[in-house]
Design a protein around this motif. Structure first.
Motif, short mmCIF file in Angstrom:
data_model
loop_
_atom_site.label_atom_id
_atom_site.label_comp_id
_atom_site.label_asym_id
_atom_site.label_seq_id
_atom_site.Cartn_x
_atom_site.Cartn_y
_atom_site.Cartn_z
N GLN A 176 -29.68 -32.28 -22.58
CA GLN A 176 -30.06 -31.13 -23.41
C GLN A 176 -29.30 -29.86 -22.99
OE1 GLN A 176 -34.24 -30.30 -23.34
NE2 GLN A 176 -34.08 -28.80 -24.98
N VAL A 177 -28.60 -29.29 -23.94
CA VAL A 177 -27.83 -28.06 -23.68
C VAL A 177 -28.59 -26.89 -24.27
CG1 VAL A 177 -25.68 -26.85 -24.29
CG2 VAL A 177 -25.62 -29.28 -23.72
N GLY A 178 -28.61 -25.76 -23.57
CA GLY A 178 -29.31 -24.60 -24.13
C GLY A 178 -28.61 -23.32 -23.75
N ALA A 179 -28.76 -22.31 -24.60
CA ALA A 179 -28.10 -21.03 -24.33
C ALA A 179 -28.81 -20.26 -23.22
CB ALA A 179 -28.05 -20.20 -25.59
N LEU A 180 -30.07 -20.64 -22.92
CA LEU A 180 -30.82 -19.93 -21.88
C LEU A 180 -30.82 -20.72 -20.58
CD1 LEU A 180 -33.93 -18.75 -23.91
CD2 LEU A 180 -31.98 -17.38 -23.16
N PRO A 181 -30.83 -20.04 -19.42
CA PRO A 181 -30.90 -20.76 -18.15
C PRO A 181 -32.21 -21.50 -17.98
CG PRO A 181 -30.90 -18.37 -17.80
CD PRO A 181 -30.74 -18.59 -19.26
N GLY A 182 -32.16 -22.61 -17.23
CA GLY A 182 -33.40 -23.31 -16.89
C GLY A 182 -33.82 -24.34 -17.92
N VAL A 183 -32.89 -24.79 -18.77
CA VAL A 183 -33.25 -25.81 -19.78
C VAL A 183 -33.51 -27.16 -19.09
CG1 VAL A 183 -32.35 -27.15 -21.74
CG2 VAL A 183 -32.08 -24.68 -21.69
N THR A 184 -32.62 -27.53 -18.16
CA THR A 184 -32.83 -28.78 -17.40
C THR A 184 -33.77 -28.45 -16.25
OG1 THR A 184 -30.57 -29.36 -17.95
CG2 THR A 184 -31.63 -30.69 -16.25
N ARG A 185 -34.95 -29.07 -16.25
CA ARG A 185 -35.96 -28.69 -15.25
C ARG A 185 -36.23 -29.78 -14.22
NH1 ARG A 185 -37.99 -23.93 -16.98
NH2 ARG A 185 -39.70 -23.91 -15.50
N SER A 186 -35.68 -30.97 -14.47
CA SER A 186 -35.86 -32.02 -13.45
C SER A 186 -34.63 -32.91 -13.44
CB SER A 186 -37.10 -32.85 -13.77
OG SER A 186 -36.96 -33.40 -15.05
N MET A 187 -34.53 -33.68 -12.37
CA MET A 187 -33.39 -34.59 -12.22
C MET A 187 -33.44 -35.62 -13.35
SD MET A 187 -31.07 -35.20 -9.83
CE MET A 187 -31.72 -34.73 -8.25
N SER A 188 -32.32 -35.85 -14.02
CA SER A 188 -32.34 -36.81 -15.14
C SER A 188 -32.29 -38.23 -14.61
CB SER A 188 -31.15 -36.55 -16.06
OG SER A 188 -29.98 -37.11 -15.50
N GLU A 189 -32.64 -39.18 -15.46
CA GLU A 189 -32.38 -40.59 -15.17
C GLU A 189 -30.86 -40.74 -15.11
OE1 GLU A 189 -34.60 -43.03 -14.60
OE2 GLU A 189 -36.03 -41.37 -14.66
N ARG A 190 -30.40 -41.87 -14.54
CA ARG A 190 -28.95 -42.00 -14.51
C ARG A 190 -28.42 -42.29 -15.93
NH1 ARG A 190 -27.19 -47.40 -11.46
NH2 ARG A 190 -27.94 -48.86 -13.01
N ILE A 191 -27.29 -41.71 -16.22
CA ILE A 191 -26.71 -41.82 -17.55
C ILE A 191 -25.36 -42.51 -17.40
CG2 ILE A 191 -25.76 -40.45 -19.46
CD1 ILE A 191 -27.65 -38.13 -18.46
N LYS A 192 -25.18 -43.60 -18.14
CA LYS A 192 -23.90 -44.30 -18.01
C LYS A 192 -22.82 -43.50 -18.75
CE LYS A 192 -23.45 -48.91 -18.72
NZ LYS A 192 -23.23 -50.04 -19.65
N ILE A 193 -21.69 -43.28 -18.05
CA ILE A 193 -20.63 -42.53 -18.76
C ILE A 193 -19.33 -43.33 -18.83
CG2 ILE A 193 -21.43 -40.15 -18.40
CD1 ILE A 193 -19.24 -40.15 -16.13
N CYS A 194 -19.27 -44.46 -18.07
CA CYS A 194 -18.03 -45.24 -18.11
C CYS A 194 -18.38 -46.71 -17.91
CB CYS A 194 -17.10 -44.73 -17.01
SG CYS A 194 -15.49 -45.49 -17.02
N GLU A 195 -17.66 -47.57 -18.59
CA GLU A 195 -17.98 -49.01 -18.54
C GLU A 195 -17.17 -49.71 -17.44
OE1 GLU A 195 -20.47 -50.38 -20.64
OE2 GLU A 195 -20.15 -51.88 -19.07
N LYS A 196 -15.86 -49.41 -17.38
CA LYS A 196 -15.01 -50.08 -16.39
C LYS A 196 -14.20 -49.06 -15.61
CE LYS A 196 -14.30 -54.55 -18.54
NZ LYS A 196 -13.43 -55.34 -19.37
N PRO A 197 -14.53 -48.78 -14.37
CA PRO A 197 -15.67 -49.28 -13.62
C PRO A 197 -16.97 -48.65 -14.15
CG PRO A 197 -14.60 -47.56 -12.37
CD PRO A 197 -13.79 -47.76 -13.61
N LYS A 198 -18.10 -49.30 -13.78
CA LYS A 198 -19.37 -48.74 -14.24
C LYS A 198 -19.65 -47.45 -13.45
CE LYS A 198 -22.38 -52.22 -16.21
NZ LYS A 198 -21.37 -53.23 -16.53
N ILE A 199 -19.75 -46.36 -14.18
CA ILE A 199 -20.03 -45.07 -13.52
C ILE A 199 -21.26 -44.44 -14.17
CG2 ILE A 199 -19.14 -42.78 -12.92
CD1 ILE A 199 -16.32 -43.92 -13.20
N TYR A 200 -22.19 -44.06 -13.31
CA TYR A 200 -23.41 -43.40 -13.79
C TYR A 200 -23.43 -41.98 -13.27
CZ TYR A 200 -25.04 -48.07 -14.96
OH TYR A 200 -25.15 -49.31 -15.50
N ILE A 201 -24.04 -41.11 -14.05
CA ILE A 201 -24.08 -39.70 -13.66
C ILE A 201 -25.51 -39.21 -13.80
CG2 ILE A 201 -23.67 -38.55 -15.90
CD1 ILE A 201 -21.24 -37.19 -14.46
N ARG A 202 -25.89 -38.25 -12.97
CA ARG A 202 -27.23 -37.64 -13.09
C ARG A 202 -27.10 -36.15 -13.28
NH1 ARG A 202 -32.11 -39.89 -10.67
NH2 ARG A 202 -31.74 -42.09 -10.27
#
Ligand SMILES: Nc1nc2c(ncn2[C@@H]2O[C@H](COP(=O)(O)OP(=O)(O)OP(=O)(O)O)[C@@H](O)[C@H]2O)c(=O)[nH]1
Length: 324
Positions: free
Chosen positions: A175-201
């Motif tokens: 979630q992107v927001g124009a105001l600070p503090g939109v992300t309030r907790s650590m996200s689940e891991r999000i896959k961003i690449c298949e080969k190699p498998k890379i996850y981002i939080r």
């Protein structure tokens, strides 16, 4: 310093009020965010830190760097929103960070306009470093984990969305927001690449719990890393902004605010803004008066977005001045 409006005091008078009461923002989600980051950092292979290119000196939590980072894992620091920072200070910002953290890779970015090619180059460099680091017990695990961290509202979620879109052609997840503090907790891991498998939080923006100086607090307010709602003294912050604009002879505000000439009178400026934008409120239940608080927030927000003119360099200038 002499200017169009005569001689200005060399510094803004921070003495006449308790600036610590003016800007105080370390909400509970930041304390929890620090704890979660601490736990997560042990497991990750690399760190992408995002900071605001306009204020390389401000807001980075020293505990985070001492306890958590320590230079043991590949660490890419992106000084983002470079589109809002004067080019002549770009290299200076990089040199400053490199001096403090020689092991950290530093780059200037603008996630609004960065090309897929440029982003991919930065990312591949980090992955190459990650792959080189021995992983001991996790040697057989072919997955890589990256954490994205930094102060609020610098573009962490925007970066994750761009990477995921670029590498997997997938739509936005963070979630992107124009105001600070939109992300309030650590996200689940999000896959961003298949080969190699890379996850981002994604992680919540974290500031220094105790800001060092009035300058630092106000810089964070003026760049919208601290929400304006957190200060009940928007008029004071607006007065500080006006002082700086006059000091650095940045007079675009005159036309924007509908004034006929530069002024040092913040009430006059805010009244003009309130009148032009129809910011009014009822007073004692019946009388309509100009809402100067709303005018002050508007003035500050327009500045932070860069719409009051090309003032970027000035934020960096006072950032460097006050640290020297
Ligand atoms: N001008 C400019 N705006 C940007 C850039 N990158 C992101 N933004 C804007 O900055 C705002 C904050 O972006 P986010 O990605 O939500 O920032 P965040 O760091 O995740 O914010 P928190 O949730 O507060 O931690 C959004 O309005 C973005 O569109 C950039 O490079 N330049």
């Amino acid at each position: 310093m002499a200017s169009k409006i005569g001689r200005l005091p060399s510094t803004f008078d921070f003495q006449s009020f308790r600036w610590k009461d003016v800007v105080r923002w370390f909400p509970g989600h930041m304390t929890k965010g620090m704890r979660d980051l601490e736990e997560t950092l042990i497991k990750v292979d690399g760190i992408i830190e995002v900071h605001d290119a306009r204020i390389p000196h401000s807001g980075r939590n020293p505990n985070f760097y001492k306890r958590l980072v320590g230079g043991h894992k590949p660490h890419l620091l992106l000084l983002n929103k470079a589109d809002l920072a004067d080019k002549q200070y770009h290299q200076k910002s990089i040199d400053y960070i490199k001096q403090e953290h020689p092991n950290v890779e530093v780059s200037l970015t603008s996630f609004e306009s960065i090309t897929a090619q440029e982003l991919s180059k930065l990312f591949v460099n980090l992955i190459e470093q990650i792959v080189e680091v021995p992983r001991f017990t996790r040697q057989l695990n072919a997955e890589y984990q990256i954490i994205v961290c930094g102060i609020p509202n610098v573009g962490k979620s925007t970066l994750i969305n761009r990477l995921r879109n670029m590498l997997l052609s997938k739509p936005k997840v963070a979630q992107v927001g124009a105001l600070p503090g939109v992300t309030r907790s650590m996200s689940e891991r999000i896959k961003i690449c298949e080969k190699p498998k890379i996850y981002i939080r994604d992680s919540p923006g974290i500031l220094e719990p105790k800001l060092k100086s009035p300058d630092e607090s106000f810089r964070l307010l003026l760049t919208n890393c601290i929400p304006l709602q957190q200060t009940t003294y928007s008029d004071l912050a607006a007065d500080y902004l006006l002082y700086l604009l006059n000091k650095y002879e940045k007079y675009q505000y005159v036309e924007y605010c509908g004034l006929s000439e530069p002024t040092t009178n913040i009430i006059k400026l805010l009244t003009e803004v309130a009148q032009n934008k129809h910011f009014t409120k009822t007073y004692k239940g019946y009388k309509l008066v100009f809402d100067l608080e709303q005018a002050a927030r508007h003035f500050l927000l327009e500045f932070s977005k860069g719409t009051l003119g090309i003032y970027e360099q000035f934020v960096v200038i006072f950032s460097f001045l006050s640290s020297s």
